[in-house]
Enzyme design. Structure first.
Site, short mmCIF file in Angstrom:
data_model
loop_
_atom_site.label_atom_id
_atom_site.label_comp_id
_atom_site.label_asym_id
_atom_site.label_seq_id
_atom_site.Cartn_x
_atom_site.Cartn_y
_atom_site.Cartn_z
N GLU A 195 0.86 -1.18 0.00
CA GLU A 195 0.00 0.00 0.00
C GLU A 195 0.89 1.23 0.00
O GLU A 195 1.92 1.24 0.67
CB GLU A 195 -0.87 0.03 1.27
CG GLU A 195 -2.10 -0.80 1.16
CD GLU A 195 -2.20 -1.76 2.33
OE1 GLU A 195 -1.48 -1.56 3.32
OE2 GLU A 195 -2.98 -2.72 2.23
N TYR B 34 7.71 1.72 -7.83
CA TYR B 34 7.04 0.42 -7.82
C TYR B 34 6.61 0.00 -9.23
O TYR B 34 6.75 -1.16 -9.60
CB TYR B 34 5.82 0.45 -6.89
CG TYR B 34 6.18 0.75 -5.45
CD1 TYR B 34 7.30 0.19 -4.85
CD2 TYR B 34 5.38 1.59 -4.67
CE1 TYR B 34 7.63 0.47 -3.54
CE2 TYR B 34 5.69 1.87 -3.35
CZ TYR B 34 6.82 1.30 -2.79
OH TYR B 34 7.14 1.57 -1.49
C1 LIG Z 1 10.54 6.04 -2.21
C2 LIG Z 1 12.01 6.02 -1.75
C3 LIG Z 1 12.20 4.84 -0.80
C4 LIG Z 1 12.90 5.86 -2.99
O1 LIG Z 1 14.24 5.79 -2.52
P1 LIG Z 1 15.45 6.37 -3.40
O2 LIG Z 1 16.71 5.88 -2.78
O3 LIG Z 1 15.30 7.83 -3.56
O4 LIG Z 1 15.16 5.64 -4.76
P2 LIG Z 1 16.14 5.53 -6.01
O5 LIG Z 1 17.28 6.48 -5.89
O6 LIG Z 1 16.47 4.10 -6.15
O7 LIG Z 1 15.21 6.04 -7.16
C5 LIG Z 1 14.42 5.13 -7.88
C6 LIG Z 1 13.26 5.79 -8.55
O8 LIG Z 1 12.33 6.21 -7.56
C7 LIG Z 1 11.53 7.24 -8.07
N1 LIG Z 1 11.61 8.38 -7.18
C8 LIG Z 1 12.22 8.38 -5.98
N2 LIG Z 1 12.03 9.55 -5.37
C9 LIG Z 1 11.32 10.32 -6.23
C10 LIG Z 1 10.79 11.64 -6.16
N3 LIG Z 1 10.96 12.42 -5.09
N4 LIG Z 1 10.07 12.09 -7.21
C11 LIG Z 1 9.88 11.32 -8.30
N5 LIG Z 1 10.36 10.07 -8.41
C12 LIG Z 1 11.06 9.58 -7.38
C13 LIG Z 1 12.04 7.52 -9.43
O9 LIG Z 1 11.28 6.72 -10.33
C14 LIG Z 1 13.46 7.04 -9.36
O10 LIG Z 1 13.86 6.85 -10.65
P3 LIG Z 1 15.20 7.55 -11.21
O11 LIG Z 1 16.25 6.50 -10.97
O12 LIG Z 1 14.89 7.76 -12.65
O13 LIG Z 1 15.43 8.81 -10.44
C15 LIG Z 1 12.41 7.34 -1.06
O14 LIG Z 1 12.07 8.41 -1.91
C16 LIG Z 1 11.77 7.55 0.28
O15 LIG Z 1 12.28 7.13 1.31
N6 LIG Z 1 10.63 8.26 0.31
C17 LIG Z 1 9.99 8.58 1.58
C18 LIG Z 1 9.42 7.34 2.22
C19 LIG Z 1 8.41 6.69 1.31
O16 LIG Z 1 7.59 7.37 0.72
N7 LIG Z 1 8.47 5.34 1.23
C20 LIG Z 1 7.53 4.58 0.44
C21 LIG Z 1 6.33 4.26 1.28
S1 LIG Z 1 5.21 3.23 0.39
#
Ligand SMILES: CC(C)(COP(=O)(O)OP(=O)(O)OC[C@H]1O[C@@H](n2cnc3c(N)ncnc32)[C@H](O)[C@@H]1OP(=O)(O)O)[C@@H](O)C(=O)NCCC(=O)NCCS
Length: 154
Positions: free
Chosen positions: A107, A119
Site C-alpha cells: 500500500e 514500484y
Molecule cells: C521512495 C524512496 C524509498 C525511494 O528511494 P530512493 O533511494 O530515492 O530511490 P532511487 O534512488 O532508487 O530512485 C528510484 C526511482 O524512484 C523514483 N523516485 C524516488 N524519489 C522520487 C521523487 N521524489 N520524485 C519522483 N520520483 C522519485 C524515481 O522513479 C526514481 O527513478 P530515477 O532513478 O529515474 O530517479 C524514497 O524516496 C523515500 O524514502 N521516500 C519517503 C518514504 C516513502 O515514501 N516510502 C515509500 C512508502 S510506500
C-alpha cells in the site's frame, strides 16, 4: 563510504525511528511496531542500508506462503535518488522469490508519486484503492501488486 545492506537488528530501531519520523511524520510507526515486526522472525525480512555506522535506509517484507507484502521502505532524505531505494526494493523482491511467493502486495499513499513510479518500474500494478486509509490525514492508499512472473521496466 559505500552503502551496504544487512539484516535489521534491534539496535537499528533507534536510528530507523529517527528517519521514520522525518519521512512519514504523522504516519510514522512507533518503536513498538518495529520491535514486534523484528520479533516475527519466520515471516519477516527486514534490512537496513548502512554507510559506515550510519543507517541510511531500511525496508521490510512480510511473507506467508504464497503472499508477500512490502511493509515499509525508506531512504534518508539526504541520500535519496542515489539508487538506495531501488536496491532495497529489489532485495525484498529477491527474498519473496526465494520464498516462492506468487505475488507481492503493498500500500502506498495516493499522493506519493515518487514511490509509485519506483514500484511501477519494478512490475507493480495498481489493483485497488483503500479510501482514507492513512489517518489522521484521510489520504487514500493505492494497493499495488507484483506477480512473481512480472518483468521490470526501465
Ligand atoms: C521512495 C524512496 C524509498 C525511494 O528511494 P530512493 O533511494 O530515492 O530511490 P532511487 O534512488 O532508487 O530512485 C528510484 C526511482 O524512484 C523514483 N523516485 C524516488 N524519489 C522520487 C521523487 N521524489 N520524485 C519522483 N520520483 C522519485 C524515481 O522513479 C526514481 O527513478 P530515477 O532513478 O529515474 O530517479 C524514497 O524516496 C523515500 O524514502 N521516500 C519517503 C518514504 C516513502 O515514501 N516510502 C515509500 C512508502 S510506500
Amino acid at each position: 563510504m559505500s552503502v551496504t545492506l544487512r539484516t535489521m537488528r534491534w539496535w537499528d530501531i533507534e536510528p530507523v525511528l529517527r528517519l521514520e519520523r522525518v519521512l512519514f511524520v504523522e504516519d510514522a510507526w512507533s518503536d513498538t511496531m518495529f520491535w514486534s515486526e523484528l520479533a516475527e522472525r519466520e515471516s519477516r525480512h527486514y534490512i537496513v542500508a548502512v554507510d559506515g555506522d550510519d543507517v541510511v535506509g531500511y525496508a521490510g517484507l512480510c511473507a506467508y506462503a504464497a503472499e508477500a507484502y512490502v511493509q515499509t521502505i525508506a531512504v534518508d532524505p539526504a541520500r535519496q535518488a542515489q539508487g538506495i531505494g531501488t536496491t532495497l526494493l529489489t532485495t525484498l523482491l529477491d527474498e519473496s522469490r526465494q520464498r516462492g511467493c506468487a505475488h507481492v502486495d503493498l500500500e502506498v499513499r495516493a499522493d506519493n508519486n515518487g514511490a509509485i513510479a519506483l514500484y511501477e518500474r519494478h512490475g507493480f500494478r495498481r489493483i485497488g484503492v483503500r479510501r482514507r486509509y492513512y489517518q489522521p490525514s484521510g489520504t487514500d492508499a493505492v494497493v499495488m501488486r507484483r506477480d512473481a512472473t512480472a518483468g521490470e521496466r526501465r
